[in-house]
Structure formats: structure tokens, C-alpha cells
Design a protein around this motif. Structure first.
Motif, short mmCIF file in Angstrom:
data_model
loop_
_atom_site.label_atom_id
_atom_site.label_comp_id
_atom_site.label_asym_id
_atom_site.label_seq_id
_atom_site.Cartn_x
_atom_site.Cartn_y
_atom_site.Cartn_z
N GLY A 290 -7.84 83.38 -49.97
CA GLY A 290 -6.60 83.13 -50.69
C GLY A 290 -5.42 83.95 -50.17
O GLY A 290 -4.26 83.56 -50.36
N VAL A 291 -5.69 85.09 -49.58
CA VAL A 291 -4.60 85.95 -49.09
C VAL A 291 -4.61 86.07 -47.57
O VAL A 291 -3.78 86.80 -47.01
N MET A 292 -5.49 85.36 -46.89
CA MET A 292 -5.65 85.54 -45.45
C MET A 292 -4.38 85.21 -44.68
O MET A 292 -4.04 85.89 -43.70
N LEU A 293 -3.64 84.18 -45.10
CA LEU A 293 -2.44 83.80 -44.37
C LEU A 293 -1.34 84.84 -44.44
O LEU A 293 -0.40 84.83 -43.64
N LEU A 294 -1.46 85.77 -45.38
CA LEU A 294 -0.44 86.82 -45.49
C LEU A 294 -0.47 87.76 -44.29
O LEU A 294 0.48 88.53 -44.08
N VAL A 295 -1.54 87.71 -43.49
CA VAL A 295 -1.62 88.57 -42.31
C VAL A 295 -0.53 88.20 -41.31
O VAL A 295 -0.11 89.02 -40.48
N LEU A 296 -0.01 86.98 -41.40
CA LEU A 296 1.04 86.53 -40.49
C LEU A 296 2.43 86.91 -40.98
O LEU A 296 3.40 86.74 -40.24
N SER A 297 2.53 87.41 -42.19
CA SER A 297 3.84 87.72 -42.76
C SER A 297 4.44 88.97 -42.12
O SER A 297 3.73 89.91 -41.75
N LYS A 298 5.76 88.99 -42.03
CA LYS A 298 6.48 90.16 -41.54
C LYS A 298 7.06 90.98 -42.68
O LYS A 298 7.67 92.02 -42.45
N SER A 299 6.88 90.48 -43.91
CA SER A 299 7.37 91.20 -45.08
C SER A 299 6.47 92.38 -45.39
O SER A 299 5.25 92.27 -45.40
N TYR A 300 7.08 93.53 -45.66
CA TYR A 300 6.30 94.74 -45.98
C TYR A 300 5.43 94.52 -47.21
O TYR A 300 4.26 94.91 -47.22
N VAL A 301 5.98 93.90 -48.24
CA VAL A 301 5.23 93.69 -49.48
C VAL A 301 4.00 92.83 -49.22
O VAL A 301 2.89 93.16 -49.68
N PHE A 302 4.16 91.74 -48.48
CA PHE A 302 3.04 90.84 -48.24
C PHE A 302 2.01 91.45 -47.29
O PHE A 302 0.82 91.19 -47.40
N ARG A 303 2.49 92.28 -46.34
CA ARG A 303 1.55 92.95 -45.45
C ARG A 303 0.67 93.92 -46.24
O ARG A 303 -0.55 93.98 -46.04
#
Length: 345
Positions: A290-303
């Protein structure tokens, strides 16, 4: 990008004074720079990043740019002349400092000054962590508290005090209290876990083993966060509190199901893992997906969200499906369906 390219630049800080007798405070306003120089991370008050209108006006008086009655040190001795000449200087050669002085009545300078500011600069308190520029929390708090301590020690200023302010202080205030808030918040969550597992599992030993696994999961998460260079801030603390709720799920089901099985400890552990181990593992995998795609985010919060969820799943499952069964196979209590001596009820 701002931190990447300009993270090594300093932070502008305004030292504000309020309404008062600025004529009587001329010397104190000039001496603010000497006091600020005592703060470790303040840039030298002799260069261009330091902007003190009172000091600049005194220098202009000494250089003959402003014609007024002054003492040997260059301080005005006539109050009405001081305010009048200051306003004239700010509108001409001292225009650089015009925005630093707010008049009570610009049409009548004799009414005095309502507020003013002296601008200085803090050295960068950022540090490089895994290629990212992030604030050094301890250094930032020391710099902020150092400036406040110096300002509180000043006497003879208009209004009796001066106050340092920078936009970054809002973030640094969080650094100042966040560790205590982290211990309080996660501690309360862990206490809630212990109380609820005691009530629902209804056996003190099993409840304590479940609690120990959750506690060790949180400790391990904190250790990994330190290894990865994650700052203890509001984002990571929120995720840590969430991790308590997620990690208890991986251990509580194992502990409860173990209490329902009969046989020896080893047999009950095997039956437990057969009955509910796959379900717990699937729940962990679905949480991770459910959170795996957040690895591609550049946002500090999502990382940070991805990193903490990853740690919660991996460490929570490891403690719930590996450590807890091993402990139960050695010191696990009797089943609900058996008496303490091993006889079936």
C-alpha cells in the motif's frame, strides 16, 4: 532544490525592539552587535550581513554626513534634533535602513519611534545526511537559545528588551520539544498496548511477551532511523506513534492464538503459525504494498512515511513471527483449555 543549492547559506535574523525612548537608548542599540558576536553561530557583525541602523547613524554623525549636536562618542545630545535628523538621514543617505525603523507618526518624528529592528545572520546549521541537506537540530536549538539569552541580558533598550526572530525559529522550536513529545506520545501508546493486551489476551506472561516484542520493534525502528539519518521531527514522531499501532497487530494475534492451542509448547507454536501465521504475513505484505509507490516520491513527508512503514513491517513481522514464537516455545504459559499442570480442562 533550495536546500540543495543554498543550504550552506546563513539565516537572516531580526532583533526587534518596541516603543520606548530611543534617544536615551542610543548607546545600548549600538552595543547590540557586540553582544550578538558572543553567540557561536552568529556571522561577524563587522561585515555586510549585519545591518544596525543605530550604529550606521552614529557613524554618519561622526563622519560629518549628519550635522547635529553630539558628544565625543557621536551620540546625539538633543532629543528633538536626534529624531528629526534621523528621519532626514533615513530618507537620504541612510535609505538602506529606512525599512528597519517604524515611526509613531511619520509626519512628526518628535513623537518617536514605534518599533525597529537590527538584522544579523546566523551561519548555516545544516548538515549533509545521505546527500541531503538537513538541519542539525541540536546546533539550531543552541543558536536560537543563545540569541534569546543574549537579548534577555541586554539593558537600556527601548521598551526594556529586544526579541530575536527568524522564520526558521518556528521549526527550531519543534526541535526543542520534539524528543520529549516523542517519549511521552510513544510511551502512552505502549502503556495502552500493555493494558489492552492484558485485558484481551487475559494472561500476564503472554501479554508481557507481546508488549516486549512491540517495544523492541519501536527501539529497532529508532535505531534504523538514526542509521539512515532521519531527523526526530513532527513527521517522524507521528509515524513512530502509528508504528506502535501497526506492530502490535503482528504480535498480539500470535500470542492470542497460542493461548487457544493445546499440546506441548513446541506443538502449540507450530499450530499457531499454521493457523494464523500466513494471515499475519499477508497483512504485513498488503501494508507494505500500500505504501510501496511512495519510494518514488521526492516529498520529505512521503519519503519518511515509506521508510517508517517499511521498518514497521519488516521489524514488526520479524518480532511477531520469529522472536515471539521462539519465546513462547521456551517460556510460553499453559493454554486456556489446560490447567497449569498440563491437564485438559
Amino acid at each position: 532544490k533550495n536546500d540543495e543549492y543554498f543550504g550552506s547559506n546563513g539565516k537572516s535574523v531580526s532583533i526587534m525592539t518596541v516603543e520606548g525612548d530611543y534617544f536615551a537608548s542610543q548607546r545600548a542599540l549600538v552595543e547590540v552587535g557586540d553582544a550578538m558576536a558572543k553567540v557561536r553561530d552568529i556571522m561577524p557583525t563587522t561585515n555586510d550581513v549585519y545591518r544596525n541602523w543605530a550604529n550606521a547613524f552614529r557613524t554618519a554623525c561622526n563622519n560629518g554626513q549628519v550635522n547635529l549636536t553630539a558628544d565625543v562618542d557621536g551620540y546625539a545630545t538633543v532629543k528633538s534634533e536626534y529624531y528629526q535628523k534621523l528621519q532626514q538621514w533615513l530618507s537620504r543617505s541612510g535609505a538602506r535602513y529606512a525599512s528597519d525603523v517604524i515611526w509613531a507618526n511619520s509626519a512628526d518624528p518628535g513623537e518617536g519611534i514605534q518599533a525597529s529592528r537590527i538584522v544579523t545572520e546566523l551561519r548555516s546549521v545544516n548538515k549533509e545526511v545521505a546527500g541531503q541537506s538537513t538541519p542539525d537540530a541540536d546546533r539550531a536549538v543552541d543558536a536560537m537559545d543563545g540569541m534569546r539569552k543574549v537579548c534577555d541580558s541586554q539593558t537600556g533598550l527601548p521598551g526594556g528588551k529586544c526579541v530575536p526572530y527568524a522564520r526558521d525559529f518556528l521549526t527550531w522550536e519543534t526541535f526543542k520539544i520534539i524528543k520529549q513529545e516523542m517519549f511521552v506520545s510513544t510511551g502512552l501508546c505502549l502503556v495502552a498496548v500493555l493494558v489492552i493486551t492484558m485485558a484481551l489476551i487475559a494472561h500476564p506472561l503472554t501479554s508481557m511477551l507481546v508488549f516486549a516484542c512491540v517495544l523492541m520493534t519501536i527501539v529497532d525502528i529508532l535505531g534504523c532511523m538514526h542509521m539512515w539519518g532521519l531527523a526526530i521531527d513532527s513527521v517522524s514522531v507521528i509515524q513512530l506513534v502509528i508504528a506502535v499501532g501497526l506492530s502490535v497487530d503482528y504480535s498480539a494475534h500470535i500470542g492470542h492464538n497460542f493461548m487457544l492451542q493445546t499440546g506441548t509448547r513446541e506443538e502449540r507454536v507450530v499450530k499457531t503459525l499454521g493457523d494464523i501465521g500466513a494471515a499475519v504475513l499477508c497483512g504485513a505484505i498488503s501494508t507494505f504494498l500500500g505504501v510501496m509507490l511512495l519510494v518514488l516520491s521526492k516529498s520529505y513527508v512521503f519519503r519518511v512515511l515509506f521508510q517508517t512503514f517499511f521498518l514497521t513491517v519488516v521489524l514488526g513481522v520479524s518480532h511477531g513471527l520469529l522472536l515471539l514464537p521462539a519465546l513462547l516455545s521456551v517460556i510460553g504459559p499453559a493454554s486456556y483449555k489446560e490447567s497449569p499442570n498440563g491437564e485438559s480442562k
